[in-house]
Scaffold this motif. Structure first.
Motif, PDB file in Angstrom:
ATOM      1  N   PRO A   1     107.126 -29.342  -6.147  1.00 38.33           N
ATOM      2  CA  PRO A   1     106.513 -28.946  -4.887  1.00 38.33           C
ATOM      3  C   PRO A   1     105.581 -30.003  -4.305  1.00 38.33           C
ATOM      4  CG  PRO A   1     105.406 -27.861  -6.681  1.00 38.33           C
ATOM      5  CD  PRO A   1     106.555 -28.636  -7.272  1.00 38.33           C
ATOM      6  N   CYS A   2     105.198 -30.985  -5.104  1.00 38.79           N
ATOM      7  CA  CYS A   2     104.283 -32.026  -4.630  1.00 38.79           C
ATOM      8  C   CYS A   2     104.958 -33.391  -4.672  1.00 38.79           C
ATOM      9  CB  CYS A   2     103.016 -32.051  -5.478  1.00 38.79           C
ATOM     10  SG  CYS A   2     102.049 -30.539  -5.341  1.00 38.79           S
ATOM     11  N   VAL A   3     104.557 -34.243  -3.729  1.00 39.29           N
ATOM     12  CA  VAL A   3     105.128 -35.583  -3.611  1.00 39.29           C
ATOM     13  C   VAL A   3     103.979 -36.585  -3.564  1.00 39.29           C
ATOM     14  CG1 VAL A   3     106.520 -37.105  -2.151  1.00 39.29           C
ATOM     15  CG2 VAL A   3     107.073 -34.677  -2.284  1.00 39.29           C
ATOM     16  N   VAL A   4     104.104 -37.661  -4.318  1.00 36.15           N
ATOM     17  CA  VAL A   4     103.125 -38.740  -4.267  1.00 36.15           C
ATOM     18  C   VAL A   4     103.672 -39.803  -3.319  1.00 36.15           C
ATOM     19  CG1 VAL A   4     101.915 -40.527  -5.572  1.00 36.15           C
ATOM     20  CG2 VAL A   4     102.327 -38.278  -6.611  1.00 36.15           C
ATOM     21  N   LEU A   5     102.867 -40.152  -2.317  1.00 37.56           N
ATOM     22  CA  LEU A   5     103.256 -41.166  -1.332  1.00 37.56           C
ATOM     23  C   LEU A   5     102.375 -42.391  -1.490  1.00 37.56           C
ATOM     24  CD1 LEU A   5     103.494 -38.861   1.825  1.00 37.56           C
ATOM     25  CD2 LEU A   5     105.401 -39.712   0.453  1.00 37.56           C
ATOM     26  N   ALA A   6     102.993 -43.552  -1.490  1.00 41.36           N
ATOM     27  CA  ALA A   6     102.242 -44.806  -1.496  1.00 41.36           C
ATOM     28  C   ALA A   6     101.691 -45.053  -0.093  1.00 41.36           C
ATOM     29  CB  ALA A   6     103.155 -45.958  -1.911  1.00 41.36           C
ATOM     30  N   ARG A   7     100.699 -45.920   0.017  1.00 41.22           N
ATOM     31  CA  ARG A   7     100.131 -46.254   1.321  1.00 41.22           C
ATOM     32  C   ARG A   7     101.237 -46.690   2.278  1.00 41.22           C
ATOM     33  NH1 ARG A   7      96.644 -51.360   3.053  1.00 41.22           N
ATOM     34  NH2 ARG A   7      95.925 -50.561   5.054  1.00 41.22           N
ATOM     35  N   GLY A   8     101.296 -46.056   3.451  1.00 40.56           N
ATOM     36  CA  GLY A   8     102.291 -46.388   4.465  1.00 40.56           C
ATOM     37  C   GLY A   8     103.635 -45.711   4.277  1.00 40.56           C
ATOM     38  N   GLU A   9     103.851 -45.058   3.158  1.00 37.49           N
ATOM     39  CA  GLU A   9     105.143 -44.412   2.898  1.00 37.49           C
ATOM     40  C   GLU A   9     105.320 -43.180   3.790  1.00 37.49           C
ATOM     41  OE1 GLU A   9     107.875 -43.037  -0.888  1.00 37.49           O
ATOM     42  OE2 GLU A   9     105.767 -43.485  -1.217  1.00 37.49           O
ATOM     43  N   LEU A  10     106.567 -42.944   4.191  1.00 39.93           N
ATOM     44  CA  LEU A  10     106.913 -41.840   5.073  1.00 39.93           C
ATOM     45  C   LEU A  10     107.683 -40.765   4.323  1.00 39.93           C
ATOM     46  CD1 LEU A  10     108.276 -43.826   8.144  1.00 39.93           C
ATOM     47  CD2 LEU A  10     105.995 -42.872   7.870  1.00 39.93           C
ATOM     48  N   LEU A  11     107.456 -39.521   4.725  1.00 42.21           N
ATOM     49  CA  LEU A  11     108.222 -38.387   4.240  1.00 42.21           C
ATOM     50  C   LEU A  11     108.796 -37.705   5.467  1.00 42.21           C
ATOM     51  CD1 LEU A  11     109.051 -36.410   1.969  1.00 42.21           C
ATOM     52  CD2 LEU A  11     106.855 -35.261   2.329  1.00 42.21           C
TER      53      LEU A  11
ATOM     54  N   THR B   1      94.734 -39.243   2.294  1.00 42.76           N
ATOM     55  CA  THR B   1      94.754 -38.894   3.708  1.00 42.76           C
ATOM     56  C   THR B   1      96.147 -39.154   4.269  1.00 42.76           C
ATOM     57  OG1 THR B   1      92.428 -39.537   3.899  1.00 42.76           O
ATOM     58  CG2 THR B   1      93.662 -39.337   5.952  1.00 42.76           C
ATOM     59  N   VAL B   2      96.678 -38.174   5.004  1.00 44.65           N
ATOM     60  CA  VAL B   2      98.017 -38.305   5.590  1.00 44.65           C
ATOM     61  C   VAL B   2      97.976 -37.961   7.072  1.00 44.65           C
ATOM     62  CG1 VAL B   2      99.245 -37.841   3.434  1.00 44.65           C
ATOM     63  CG2 VAL B   2      98.709 -35.937   4.963  1.00 44.65           C
ATOM     64  N   TRP B   3      98.938 -38.490   7.791  1.00 44.48           N
ATOM     65  CA  TRP B   3      99.121 -38.243   9.220  1.00 44.48           C
ATOM     66  C   TRP B   3     100.422 -37.489   9.376  1.00 44.48           C
ATOM     67  CZ3 TRP B   3     102.896 -41.049  12.291  1.00 44.48           C
ATOM     68  CH2 TRP B   3     102.821 -40.783  13.666  1.00 44.48           C
ATOM     69  N   ILE B   4     100.415 -36.450  10.198  1.00 41.86           N
ATOM     70  CA  ILE B   4     101.622 -35.655  10.448  1.00 41.86           C
ATOM     71  C   ILE B   4     101.920 -35.691  11.934  1.00 41.86           C
ATOM     72  CG2 ILE B   4     102.681 -33.362  10.319  1.00 41.86           C
ATOM     73  CD1 ILE B   4     100.681 -32.715   8.065  1.00 41.86           C
ATOM     74  N   THR B   5     103.179 -35.920  12.269  1.00 44.04           N
ATOM     75  CA  THR B   5     103.623 -35.823  13.646  1.00 44.04           C
ATOM     76  C   THR B   5     104.902 -35.013  13.672  1.00 44.04           C
ATOM     77  OG1 THR B   5     104.137 -37.028  15.675  1.00 44.04           O
ATOM     78  CG2 THR B   5     104.920 -38.006  13.617  1.00 44.04           C
ATOM     79  N   GLN B   6     105.035 -34.200  14.718  1.00 46.44           N
ATOM     80  CA  GLN B   6     106.239 -33.407  14.928  1.00 46.44           C
ATOM     81  C   GLN B   6     106.905 -33.901  16.203  1.00 46.44           C
ATOM     82  OE1 GLN B   6     105.477 -29.010  13.635  1.00 46.44           O
ATOM     83  NE2 GLN B   6     103.643 -29.724  14.677  1.00 46.44           N
ATOM     84  N   ASP B   7     108.209 -34.004  16.191  1.00 46.82           N
ATOM     85  CA  ASP B   7     108.949 -34.501  17.346  1.00 46.82           C
ATOM     86  C   ASP B   7     108.582 -33.687  18.591  1.00 46.82           C
ATOM     87  OD1 ASP B   7     110.765 -36.160  18.656  1.00 46.82           O
ATOM     88  OD2 ASP B   7     112.426 -34.767  18.331  1.00 46.82           O
ATOM     89  N   GLY B   8     108.200 -34.377  19.665  1.00 43.67           N
ATOM     90  CA  GLY B   8     107.858 -33.728  20.921  1.00 43.67           C
ATOM     91  C   GLY B   8     106.428 -33.211  20.998  1.00 43.67           C
ATOM     92  N   ASP B   9     105.628 -33.422  19.971  1.00 45.45           N
ATOM     93  CA  ASP B   9     104.252 -32.935  19.925  1.00 45.45           C
ATOM     94  C   ASP B   9     103.309 -34.113  20.149  1.00 45.45           C
ATOM     95  OD1 ASP B   9     101.861 -31.640  19.414  1.00 45.45           O
ATOM     96  OD2 ASP B   9     102.493 -30.836  17.475  1.00 45.45           O
TER      97      ASP B   9
END
Length: 106
Positions: free
Chosen positions: A8-18, A34-42
Protein backbone atom coordinates in the motif's frame (compact mmCIF):
# COMPACT_ATOMS: atom_id res chain seq x y z
CA UNK A 1 -6.57 1.50 -10.26
CA UNK A 2 -6.56 -1.39 -7.83
CA UNK A 3 -4.29 -0.99 -4.85
CA UNK A 4 -2.62 -4.28 -3.90
CA UNK A 5 -2.91 -4.88 -0.16
CA UNK A 6 0.65 -6.21 0.07
CA UNK A 7 2.19 -2.90 -1.11
CA UNK A 8 0.00 0.00 0.00
CA UNK A 9 2.99 2.34 0.34
CA UNK A 10 5.52 3.48 -2.24
CA UNK A 11 8.94 5.02 -1.65
CA UNK A 12 9.75 7.74 -4.19
CA UNK A 13 13.21 9.16 -4.79
CA UNK A 14 13.60 12.93 -5.16
CA UNK A 15 11.96 13.97 -8.44
CA UNK A 16 10.41 10.55 -9.06
CA UNK A 17 6.88 10.43 -10.46
CA UNK A 18 3.98 8.13 -9.67
CA UNK A 19 1.28 8.08 -12.35
CA UNK A 20 -2.23 7.24 -11.16
CA UNK A 21 -4.94 6.55 -13.71
CA UNK A 22 -8.46 5.57 -12.69
CA UNK A 23 -7.82 6.34 -9.02
CA UNK A 24 -10.72 8.75 -8.46
CA UNK A 25 -11.54 8.76 -4.76
CA UNK A 26 -8.23 7.22 -3.68
CA UNK A 27 -6.62 8.89 -0.67
CA UNK A 28 -2.94 9.82 -0.95
CA UNK A 29 -1.13 10.04 2.41
CA UNK A 30 2.40 11.36 2.85
CA UNK A 31 4.08 9.22 5.51
CA UNK A 32 7.52 10.74 5.02
CA UNK A 33 8.79 13.63 2.90
CA UNK A 34 7.01 16.17 0.73
CA UNK A 35 5.09 15.41 -2.47
CA UNK A 36 3.24 17.42 -5.11
CA UNK A 37 -0.01 16.14 -6.60
CA UNK A 38 -1.63 17.33 -9.80
CA UNK A 39 -4.77 16.07 -11.47
CA UNK A 40 -5.35 16.47 -15.20
CA UNK A 41 -7.42 19.62 -15.84
CA UNK A 42 -7.05 20.90 -12.25
CA UNK A 43 -5.33 24.25 -11.72
CA UNK A 44 -4.61 23.58 -8.04
CA UNK A 45 -1.20 22.59 -6.74
CA UNK A 46 -1.58 20.12 -3.89
CA UNK A 47 1.52 19.80 -1.71
CA UNK A 48 1.54 17.22 1.07
CA UNK A 49 4.03 17.13 3.89
CA UNK A 50 4.51 14.30 6.37
CA UNK A 51 1.17 13.30 7.90
CA UNK A 52 -1.03 15.16 5.41
CA UNK A 53 -3.50 13.53 3.02
CA UNK A 54 -5.54 14.37 -0.07
CA UNK A 55 -8.40 12.53 -1.75
CA UNK A 56 -8.30 12.52 -5.55
CA UNK A 57 -11.50 14.33 -6.45
CA UNK A 58 -11.42 14.10 -10.23
CA UNK A 59 -11.96 11.18 -12.58
CA UNK A 60 -8.82 12.12 -14.51
CA UNK A 61 -5.21 10.90 -14.40
CA UNK A 62 -3.11 12.21 -11.51
CA UNK A 63 0.62 12.51 -10.92
CA UNK A 64 2.44 12.43 -7.58
CA UNK A 65 5.99 13.84 -7.62
CA UNK A 66 8.43 13.69 -4.71
CA UNK A 67 10.23 16.93 -3.74
CA UNK A 68 12.54 14.78 -1.63
CA UNK A 69 12.79 11.10 -0.76
CA UNK A 70 9.21 10.35 0.30
CA UNK A 71 6.91 7.54 1.29
CA UNK A 72 3.30 7.77 0.16
CA UNK A 73 0.47 5.41 0.92
CA UNK A 74 -2.46 5.05 -1.44
CA UNK A 75 -5.70 4.07 0.22
CA UNK A 76 -8.44 2.77 -2.06
CA UNK A 77 -11.63 4.80 -2.40
CA UNK A 78 -14.04 4.16 0.45
CA UNK A 79 -17.16 5.31 -1.36
CA UNK A 80 -18.49 5.09 -4.87
CA UNK A 81 -17.89 8.20 -6.94
CA UNK A 82 -20.53 9.13 -9.46
CA UNK A 83 -20.25 11.74 -12.20
CA UNK A 84 -23.36 13.38 -10.68
CA UNK A 85 -21.99 13.72 -7.17
CA UNK A 86 -23.62 15.58 -4.29
CA UNK A 87 -21.35 18.60 -4.58
CA UNK A 88 -22.91 21.97 -5.32
CA UNK A 89 -21.74 21.85 -8.95
CA UNK A 90 -23.01 18.28 -9.39
CA UNK A 91 -26.45 19.13 -8.00
CA UNK A 92 -26.68 22.30 -10.09
CA UNK A 93 -25.74 20.39 -13.26
CA UNK A 94 -28.33 17.69 -12.53
CA UNK A 95 -31.04 20.34 -12.01
CA UNK A 96 -30.10 22.05 -15.29
CA UNK A 97 -30.31 18.73 -17.17
CA UNK A 98 -33.76 18.03 -15.67
CA UNK A 99 -35.02 21.47 -16.72
CA UNK A 100 -33.59 21.12 -20.22
CA UNK A 101 -35.33 17.77 -20.73
CA UNK A 102 -38.83 19.14 -19.94
CA UNK A 103 -41.10 19.95 -22.87
CA UNK A 104 -41.51 23.65 -23.63
CA UNK A 105 -44.75 25.30 -22.45
CA UNK A 106 -46.96 27.07 -24.96
Amino acid sequence: MSIPSSTPCVVLARGELLNLDGAHGARIVSRCGTVWITQDGDLRDIVLQKGEAFELDRATPAIVQAFERSTVCIEAATRAHRPDDRSWAGRWGAAARRLASRPARA
